[in-house]
Design a protein around this motif. Structure first.
Motif: not given
Length: 435
Positions: A286-299
């Motif tokens: 949460k405090n990193r200078n990147y944009r993160f997508i948490i990816y859930m496949d075939d949910l």
């Protein structure tokens, strides 16, 4: 003698990373004491050369392996300076003076006279790793592009005229590529081990690009617009990609990653049984200078599964607001995610609050602000996908014969879908190689 005990900012490394550095410092200290002839010191030196060679085999390094190793330490060291520099670039304040102090020590490491050291040790092997030539694509961990970045940086740092130039080179690297595992990799998985939850790099990523996905232009446009807003720091929505199997939902996510990786986008793949670890994952990014997508496949969830409640709380509903640098993207063949049976309707007749039961099962879907439908292509669209893929891969079969075989293929293997079209083309390519 190395002054590594005087390092301030670049003092701590992940376990094992600085073993070669510490061993070389010990060797130099012992040779200054006149112990160069000791067999144990010579053996430790050869062990260091072995370690550098193993590092080259693991990461695909080439050129001066000692310089590559030092550079690898610098680009992996996550500290207050490197974190501040990633994405944003140069920082102000006293931290720069502390970092310059450390970089002066590293410049001494880059300038180490191995010829003199080997003369004292009666060893003659550094020349073998000074201009090391690696086997093509011999990298188990980094992809070729990242390997080349580190090798080029090692050359620049070794040639730096002064500490200011050294600082500028490192700051530029952090700004362009980041630091540590999040800077050097684009995709990750979650591992729950005895000592806690770890985010582990995925080293082999399919090189799928959005242009490779024929059709689905409206769906892709919605996904691109939402992702662009996210990487540019504007408001964006959690996204659910749903629809028929084989229509490119998962491939679209991979294409998004490859397209926006250079703009700071990273993806973490999480499986359903790991949802209870989501809070730990978010705490680490949460405090990193990147944009993160948490990816859930075939949910999707069976009616007896409760993992979706963890996901609901993380997406929206907990006391702590989801960080702005995190979105959740999921793919599913089901629009409503939680399975609903006809028997559920019978049960509702006896349920005094049946509407509450329905809302409970639908509430997870409502937390995805953007829902994108991927529909199976019709016959004409399927044939167009086949023709475009055939042209892309250089298949020169007459169109009439190509489409006839494609129609026969889809009747036998999976029906009308982009996946079936790709599998048919792969079949043709395999047949051509046999001839």
């Amino acid at each position: 003698m190395f002054r590594i005990d005087e390092l301030i900012v670049y003092r701590e490394y992940e376990q094992g990373q600085d073993d070669i550095l510490n061993d070389m410092a010990f060797i130099l200290a012992e040779t200054e004491k006149g112990c160069a002839g000791a067999q144990s010191i010579r053996g430790l030196y050869f062990s260091c050369i072995h370690g550098l060679t193993e590092l080259a085999g693991t990461y695909g390094f080439q050129g001066n392996l000692w310089h590559c190793y030092l550079t690898w330490l610098l680009v992996n060291n996550e500290n207050v300076f490197s974190h501040a520099s990633e994405i944003r670039g140069a920082v102000e304040g006293s931290i720069n003076e502390l970092v310059k102090h450390d970089f002066e020590i590293f410049m001494e490491l880059y300038a180490l006279d191995f010829a003199k050291l080997e003369e004292q040790l009666s060893a003659h092997c550094f020349s073998m790793i000074q201009n090391f030539e690696n086997s093509p694509q011999n990298s188990k961990v980094f992809n070729e592009r990242i390997r080349d970045r580190i090798c080029r940086l090692s050359v620049k740092l070794a040639a730096a005229a002064d500490v200011d130039e050294f600082l500028e080179d490192m700051t530029s690297f952090y700004k362009d590529f980041g630091v540590g595992k999040f800077g050097l990799h684009k995709a990750f998985r979650v591992a729950h081990e005895e000592d806690g939850v770890h985010i582990v790099p995925i080293t082999k990523i399919a090189h799928v690009h959005l242009d490779d996905l024929v059709g689905y232009e409206i769906a892709k446009k919605k996904l691109i617009e939402n992702t662009e807003a996210f990487v540019e720091g504007r408001k964006a929505n959690n996204c659910l990609l749903f629809g028929d199997a084989g229509t490119g939902k998962s491939s679209s996510i991979k294409g998004i990653l490859n397209q926006y990786y250079d703009q700071g986008l990273r993806i973490i793949e999480v499986y359903k049984h790991q949802f209870q670890d989501l809070n730990d994952v978010i705490a680490q990014i949460k405090n990193r200078n990147y944009r993160f997508i948490i990816y859930m496949d075939d949910l999707s969830f069976e009616d007896f599964e409760i993992e979706y409640k963890y996901l609901k709380a993380v997406i929206e509903g907990g006391l702590e607001r989801k960080p702005e640098n995190i979105l959740i993207y999921a793919t599913s063949n089901r629009r409503h995610l939680v399975r609903e049976k006809f028997s559920d309707k019978e049960e509702r007749r006896d349920d005094l609050h049946s509407s509450d039961t329905v809302q409970e099962k639908l509430s997870l879907v409502y937390r995805f602000g953007l829902k994108i439908f991927f529909c199976a292509p019709n016959k004409k669209e399927f044939q167009n996908i086949v023709k475009v893929l055939a042209q892309k891969y250089g298949i020169t079969m007459p169109e009439e014969e190509l489409l006839l075989q494609a129609n026969q293929w889809e009747l036998q293997y999976g029906g009308l879908s982009g996946r079936t079209a790709q599998q048919f083309i792969d079949h043709l390519l395999g047949q051509r190689k046999e001839v």
